[in-house]
Design a protein around this motif. Structure first.
Motif, PDB file in Angstrom:
ATOM      1  N   LEU A 150       3.935  39.363 -30.340  1.00 60.21           N
ATOM      2  CA  LEU A 150       5.141  39.891 -30.659  1.00 60.21           C
ATOM      3  C   LEU A 150       5.726  40.759 -29.656  1.00 60.21           C
ATOM      4  CD1 LEU A 150       5.000  43.384 -31.253  1.00 60.21           C
ATOM      5  CD2 LEU A 150       3.797  42.441 -33.422  1.00 60.21           C
ATOM      6  N   GLU A 151       7.112  41.085 -29.230  1.00 60.70           N
ATOM      7  CA  GLU A 151       7.916  41.727 -28.271  1.00 60.70           C
ATOM      8  C   GLU A 151       8.723  42.493 -28.979  1.00 60.70           C
ATOM      9  OE1 GLU A 151       7.448  38.286 -24.664  1.00 60.70           O
ATOM     10  OE2 GLU A 151       9.551  38.784 -25.708  1.00 60.70           O
ATOM     11  N   HIS A 152       8.533  43.908 -29.013  1.00 64.57           N
ATOM     12  CA  HIS A 152       9.731  44.850 -29.558  1.00 64.57           C
ATOM     13  C   HIS A 152      10.646  45.339 -28.776  1.00 64.57           C
ATOM     14  CE1 HIS A 152      11.370  47.497 -32.630  1.00 64.57           C
ATOM     15  NE2 HIS A 152      11.264  48.529 -31.571  1.00 64.57           N
ATOM     16  N   LYS A 153      11.745  45.128 -28.777  1.00 66.29           N
ATOM     17  CA  LYS A 153      12.818  45.161 -27.683  1.00 66.29           C
ATOM     18  C   LYS A 153      13.656  46.117 -28.322  1.00 66.29           C
ATOM     19  CE  LYS A 153      12.427  40.256 -26.526  1.00 66.29           C
ATOM     20  NZ  LYS A 153      13.247  39.287 -26.235  1.00 66.29           N
ATOM     21  N   GLN A 161      28.363  49.874 -25.864  1.00 65.30           N
ATOM     22  CA  GLN A 161      27.882  50.090 -27.256  1.00 65.30           C
ATOM     23  C   GLN A 161      29.255  49.732 -28.180  1.00 65.30           C
ATOM     24  OE1 GLN A 161      25.017  51.177 -28.757  1.00 65.30           O
ATOM     25  NE2 GLN A 161      25.866  50.211 -30.633  1.00 65.30           N
ATOM     26  N   SER A 162      30.418  49.979 -27.917  1.00 61.89           N
ATOM     27  CA  SER A 162      31.600  49.710 -28.997  1.00 61.89           C
ATOM     28  C   SER A 162      31.584  48.249 -28.851  1.00 61.89           C
ATOM     29  CB  SER A 162      32.783  50.257 -28.149  1.00 61.89           C
ATOM     30  OG  SER A 162      33.043  49.746 -26.906  1.00 61.89           O
ATOM     31  N   VAL A 163      31.112  47.513 -27.649  1.00 63.02           N
ATOM     32  CA  VAL A 163      31.236  45.830 -27.985  1.00 63.02           C
ATOM     33  C   VAL A 163      30.179  45.474 -28.993  1.00 63.02           C
ATOM     34  CG1 VAL A 163      30.882  43.735 -26.664  1.00 63.02           C
ATOM     35  CG2 VAL A 163      32.246  45.549 -25.672  1.00 63.02           C
ATOM     36  N   LEU A 164      29.088  45.886 -28.802  1.00 60.46           N
ATOM     37  CA  LEU A 164      27.983  45.744 -29.905  1.00 60.46           C
ATOM     38  C   LEU A 164      28.271  45.738 -31.212  1.00 60.46           C
ATOM     39  CD1 LEU A 164      24.732  46.251 -28.083  1.00 60.46           C
ATOM     40  CD2 LEU A 164      26.211  44.457 -27.721  1.00 60.46           C
ATOM     41  N   ASP A 165      28.957  47.215 -31.296  1.00 59.09           N
ATOM     42  CA  ASP A 165      29.438  47.495 -32.865  1.00 59.09           C
ATOM     43  C   ASP A 165      30.546  46.444 -33.318  1.00 59.09           C
ATOM     44  OD1 ASP A 165      27.905  49.958 -32.367  1.00 59.09           O
ATOM     45  OD2 ASP A 165      29.647  51.091 -31.972  1.00 59.09           O
ATOM     46  N   PHE A 166      31.376  46.151 -32.480  1.00 57.71           N
ATOM     47  CA  PHE A 166      32.311  45.049 -32.708  1.00 57.71           C
ATOM     48  C   PHE A 166      31.709  43.686 -33.110  1.00 57.71           C
ATOM     49  CE2 PHE A 166      34.777  41.163 -31.078  1.00 57.71           C
ATOM     50  CZ  PHE A 166      35.993  41.261 -32.226  1.00 57.71           C
ATOM     51  N   LEU A 167      30.672  43.464 -32.318  1.00 58.51           N
ATOM     52  CA  LEU A 167      29.875  42.377 -32.740  1.00 58.51           C
ATOM     53  C   LEU A 167      28.884  42.421 -34.085  1.00 58.51           C
ATOM     54  CD1 LEU A 167      28.753  41.117 -29.092  1.00 58.51           C
ATOM     55  CD2 LEU A 167      30.621  40.206 -30.353  1.00 58.51           C
ATOM     56  N   GLY A 168      28.687  43.507 -34.524  1.00 59.28           N
ATOM     57  CA  GLY A 168      27.860  43.699 -35.472  1.00 59.28           C
ATOM     58  C   GLY A 168      26.472  43.426 -35.187  1.00 59.28           C
ATOM     59  N   ARG A 170      22.554  44.600 -33.759  1.00 59.75           N
ATOM     60  CA  ARG A 170      21.876  45.747 -33.663  1.00 59.75           C
ATOM     61  C   ARG A 170      21.045  45.953 -32.317  1.00 59.75           C
ATOM     62  NH1 ARG A 170      21.248  42.572 -37.806  1.00 59.75           N
ATOM     63  NH2 ARG A 170      20.979  43.549 -40.098  1.00 59.75           N
ATOM     64  N   THR A 171      20.745  47.319 -31.857  1.00 59.83           N
ATOM     65  CA  THR A 171      20.094  47.516 -30.763  1.00 59.83           C
ATOM     66  C   THR A 171      18.583  47.611 -30.761  1.00 59.83           C
ATOM     67  OG1 THR A 171      20.337  49.887 -31.265  1.00 59.83           O
ATOM     68  CG2 THR A 171      22.059  49.029 -30.001  1.00 59.83           C
ATOM     69  N   ASN A 203      18.499  37.148 -24.918  1.00 61.39           N
ATOM     70  CA  ASN A 203      16.955  37.790 -24.921  1.00 61.39           C
ATOM     71  C   ASN A 203      17.103  39.405 -25.539  1.00 61.39           C
ATOM     72  OD1 ASN A 203      14.221  37.977 -24.096  1.00 61.39           O
ATOM     73  ND2 ASN A 203      14.434  38.842 -22.312  1.00 61.39           N
ATOM     74  N   GLY A 204      18.160  39.680 -26.021  1.00 64.84           N
ATOM     75  CA  GLY A 204      18.284  41.084 -26.363  1.00 64.84           C
ATOM     76  C   GLY A 204      19.370  41.835 -25.907  1.00 64.84           C
ATOM     77  N   LEU A 205      19.698  41.478 -24.675  1.00 67.64           N
ATOM     78  CA  LEU A 205      20.616  42.191 -23.895  1.00 67.64           C
ATOM     79  C   LEU A 205      22.007  42.259 -24.754  1.00 67.64           C
ATOM     80  CD1 LEU A 205      19.794  40.859 -20.462  1.00 67.64           C
ATOM     81  CD2 LEU A 205      19.043  43.088 -21.204  1.00 67.64           C
ATOM     82  N   LEU A 206      22.264  41.314 -25.514  1.00 70.55           N
ATOM     83  CA  LEU A 206      23.577  41.544 -26.157  1.00 70.55           C
ATOM     84  C   LEU A 206      23.070  41.946 -27.761  1.00 70.55           C
ATOM     85  CD1 LEU A 206      26.131  38.896 -25.030  1.00 70.55           C
ATOM     86  CD2 LEU A 206      26.018  41.513 -24.395  1.00 70.55           C
ATOM     87  N   GLY A 207      21.968  42.342 -27.948  1.00 71.22           N
ATOM     88  CA  GLY A 207      21.726  43.009 -29.120  1.00 71.22           C
ATOM     89  C   GLY A 207      21.101  41.962 -29.990  1.00 71.22           C
TER      90      GLY A 207
END
Length: 311
Positions: A150-153, A161-168, A170-171, A203-207
């Motif tokens: 497993l890999e926890h990211k 952060q505002s872009v990730l919020d718009f996309l819905g 998680r971080t 890979n997680g860089l965009l949440g």
């Protein structure tokens, strides 16, 4: 404890392990893989079932790595360290620093407040456990070495952060995978297949996940590697990593067409290990389109260079 301190601790433990349990075993060069972008042992893009270093049963091994990758619009710097315990358990820590400067163009779509030269940083904590087989001892049978991991990211997007919020998205998120590695000694060939359970974007860089109508659930994504030993210290190979493409439907619903499409990753690599303590990997990578709406639909191709030290 901060991640840099954790990485320093892991590297220190690796050095201590070198003094107490020398991992100078009968394992062949390069059969323990190199460090992936996530910190675990494998190819550059995907983990293998091996636990890294040359430690065998009863030994402790350690490794540390530094990676740099660059494409037409983006670049990534990564570093990390790992411990291999008795050729059965691998613990890894990694940090990625992604230059997301092209994301400034998103301010032309909406007032996101993305700052110039924004970087995205992501920390990855990994564990891998060998559950069956042995890549070296079972080289003359059909049985592969099998490991689960497993890999926890956790991603820190800064002004994005505002872009990730718009996309819905998680971080933070956790990938779970199963890898099977088969070494065919008489053919100088190593084969690996990995099945990853993930909802990570790029890979997680965009949440992780997506707002509706994007995909906000985990999916199974296969990954494949093949390596051919030209000689005992030199290998060439290729990798292919399927990606979940969670965000494209959301972008299309917002009138952006395929602007958020995520493509599969692939590479061609050459790895050189002059001895059991040092390895260098150079690869041509094709990461497909990464947020193509802000990069004029350009495919992100370029180089990947990684250096690893192991004990």
């Amino acid at each position: 404890m901060t991640t840099p301190h954790l990485l320093a601790l892991c590297a220190s433990l690796a050095l201590c392990a070198a003094g107490t349990a020398h991992a100078d075993s009968g394992k062949l060069l390069l059969t323990g893989g190199v460090s992936t972008i996530g910190g675990s042992a494998g190819g550059g893009l995907t983990p293998w079932a091996v636990t890294g270093t040359y430690a065998t049963e009863g030994q402790v091994g350690g490794s540390a790595y530094l990676t740099r990758a660059g494409t037409q619009d983006y670049s990534l710097t990564g570093y990390g360290a790992a411990l291999s315990l008795h050729d059965r358990v691998e613990l890894s820590l990694a940090r990625q620093d992604f230059d997301a400067s092209p994301a400034i163009a998103l301010n032309g779509i909406a007032p996101f407040g993305v700052t110039p030269g924004q970087h995205i940083k992501m920390d990855i904590v990994g564990v891998k456990v060998k559950v069956a087989g042995d890549a070296i001892l079972d080289a003359d049978t059909w049985m592969p070495q099998i490991a689960v991991g497993l890999e926890h990211k956790r991603v820190r997007p800064g002004s994005l952060q505002s872009v990730l919020d718009f996309l819905g998205t998680r971080t933070s998120g956790t990938d779970v995978y199963v890898s099977a590695t088969k070494l065919l000694l008489d053919k100088s060939l190593l084969l690996n297949g990995t099945l990853r359970y993930t909802r990570a974007n790029q890979n997680g860089l965009l949440g992780f996940g997506s707002a509706a109508p994007g995909r906000d659930r985990y999916s199974l994504q296969p990954e494949f590697s093949v390596a051919y030993l030209l000689r005992k210290d030199l290998a060439v190979g290729a990798e292919y990593r399927f990606k979940p493409n969670n965000l494209e439907a959301l972008g299309a619903a917002a009138g952006l067409g395929g602007a958020l499409r995520e493509d599969d990753w692939k590479d061609l690599f050459i790895a050189w290990a002059p001895n059991k303590h040092v390895s260098l990997t150079l690869a041509y990578v094709d990461l497909g389109r990464i947020v193509p709406g802000i990069t004029n639909q350009r495919r992100q191709t370029g180089y990947y260079l990684s250096a690893q030290v192991a004990f």
